[in-house]
Enzyme design. Structure first.
Site, mmCIF file in Angstrom:
data_model
loop_
_atom_site.group_PDB
_atom_site.id
_atom_site.type_symbol
_atom_site.label_atom_id
_atom_site.label_comp_id
_atom_site.label_asym_id
_atom_site.label_seq_id
_atom_site.Cartn_x
_atom_site.Cartn_y
_atom_site.Cartn_z
ATOM 1 N N GLY A 1 23.159 -15.688 -22.661
ATOM 2 C CA GLY A 1 23.545 -16.255 -21.367
ATOM 3 C C GLY A 1 24.292 -15.231 -20.527
ATOM 4 N N GLY B 1 21.001 -11.020 -26.837
ATOM 5 C CA GLY B 1 21.892 -11.139 -25.674
ATOM 6 C C GLY B 1 21.856 -9.926 -24.772
ATOM 7 N N ASP C 1 12.472 -17.393 -32.736
ATOM 8 C CA ASP C 1 13.818 -16.892 -32.455
ATOM 9 C C ASP C 1 14.842 -17.919 -32.960
ATOM 10 O OD1 ASP C 1 15.706 -15.174 -31.292
ATOM 11 O OD2 ASP C 1 15.691 -16.259 -29.386
ATOM 12 N N HIS C 2 15.848 -17.471 -33.691
ATOM 13 C CA HIS C 2 16.921 -18.348 -34.181
ATOM 14 C C HIS C 2 16.418 -19.588 -34.917
ATOM 15 C CE1 HIS C 2 20.205 -16.086 -32.388
ATOM 16 N NE2 HIS C 2 19.435 -15.935 -31.340
HETATM 17 P P1 13P Z 1 19.916 -13.353 -23.253
HETATM 18 O O1 13P Z 1 19.890 -14.805 -22.995
HETATM 19 O O2 13P Z 1 21.217 -12.713 -23.063
HETATM 20 O O3 13P Z 1 18.857 -12.633 -22.487
HETATM 21 O O4 13P Z 1 19.580 -13.164 -24.816
HETATM 22 C C1 13P Z 1 18.351 -13.538 -25.330
HETATM 23 C C2 13P Z 1 18.353 -13.550 -26.817
HETATM 24 O O5 13P Z 1 19.110 -12.864 -27.459
HETATM 25 C C3 13P Z 1 17.376 -14.404 -27.483
HETATM 26 O O6 13P Z 1 17.565 -14.418 -28.856
#
Ligand code: 13P
Length: 279
Positions: free
Chosen positions: A176, A204, A80-81
């Protein structure tokens, strides 16, 4: 792995990506997916990978757990990212099934160039690539930013010029906790989905209503990412366990209830994404 995400898009449900923040997450996520017959994406960011022991270690632990627990539903191990091309390549080399290159903070030409470099490398190893346009707001692993809506033409260019597999257009969601109500750009979502025959990814998702999640699924989101919702449930439970019996010091006794709550929360998320009983 691509076919599972395509199937989700065709059948209008989303595969949840659940982010791992500690080893107890892995077993709980896998068991929740198995119990509900849902495909699942197990996500780790570069920062968490560093914190937990490295690409090779994390990937091996997840794969070993899948075997040891006799997990029969599809499990996609995802970076992720990924913040650099090099980190994405490290994940590919370690055996990840899918990587996200987050070039969203770069000028579009540079985002395209670096995403393409990741795609060229990943596709040689049958690994999927997710790209991002715009900016998801909020705070993830200490990376803080404001919302910036994805530009329509940039989305088209990134998808066409790199041949990536999934696209995360930032359209009002934040990592968050939300300050106020989430306000997703459904009109923009529709425009992007109509122009691109590509599964979209929603980041998110914690704090977005069930109704809005379903709308996003119907507008082409086949992968939805959750982290905060699980972390809140985990930390609340942990505090409760410690407060209820201040004499506890056995780590398993302390951690087992919070491990259980991760599983319960992931099951609820699977139902929000309507991915249960799909395999
Ligand atoms: P949240 O922290 O809002 O659950 O989002 C997680 C996310 O998008 C991980 O890439």
């Amino acid at each position: 792995m691509k076919s599972f995400i395509q199937q989700a898009k065709d059948e209008q449900y989303a595969i949840p990506q659940i982010n791992v923040n500690g080893l107890i997450w892995i077993e709980s996520i896998l068991q929740a997916a198995e119990d509900t017959r849902s495909p699942i994406i197990v996500g780790t960011t570069d920062k968490v990978i560093e914190f937990l022991g490295g690409y090779q270690f994390i990937c091996s632990v997840i794969k070993d757990k899948v075997k040891a627990m006799n997990i029969t539903v599809p499990v996609i191990i995802h970076l992720d990212h990924g913040l650099t091309v090099d980190n994405c390549k490290k994940a590919v080399d370690a055996g990840y099934d899918s990587v996200m290159f987050d070039g969203s903070k770069l000028p579009i030409e540079e985002n395209i160039k670096q995403t393409k470099e990741v795609v060229d490398y990943a596709h040689q190893h049958n690994v999927l690539v997710e790209g991002e346009i715009g900016a998801i707001g909020g705070n993830e692993d200490g990376v803080i930013g404001n919302v910036k809506y994805a530009d329509f033409n940039d989305c088209l260019r990134l998808a066409k010029e790199t041949q990536l597999d999934t696209l995360a257009p930032a359209l009002g969601s934040v990592h968050g906790k939300y300050q106020g109500e989430p306000n997703l750009g459904f009109a923009e979502m529709k425009e992007i989905q109509n122009a691109l025959d590509l599964p979209l990814v929603l980041h998110g998702a914690s704090g977005i209503s069930d109704e809005d999640l379903l709308k996003a699924i119907h507008l082409g989101h086949a992968k939805i990412n959750f982290n905060t919702e699980i972390n809140i449930a985990w930390s609340n439970q942990l505090r409760q366990t410690l407060n209820e019996d201040t004499s506890l010091f056995n780590p398993q006794q302390i951690l087992n209830p919070s491990k259980e709550i991760i599983k319960t929360t992931v099951k609820a998320i699977i139902h929000k994404c309507t991915s249960q009983n799909r395999v």
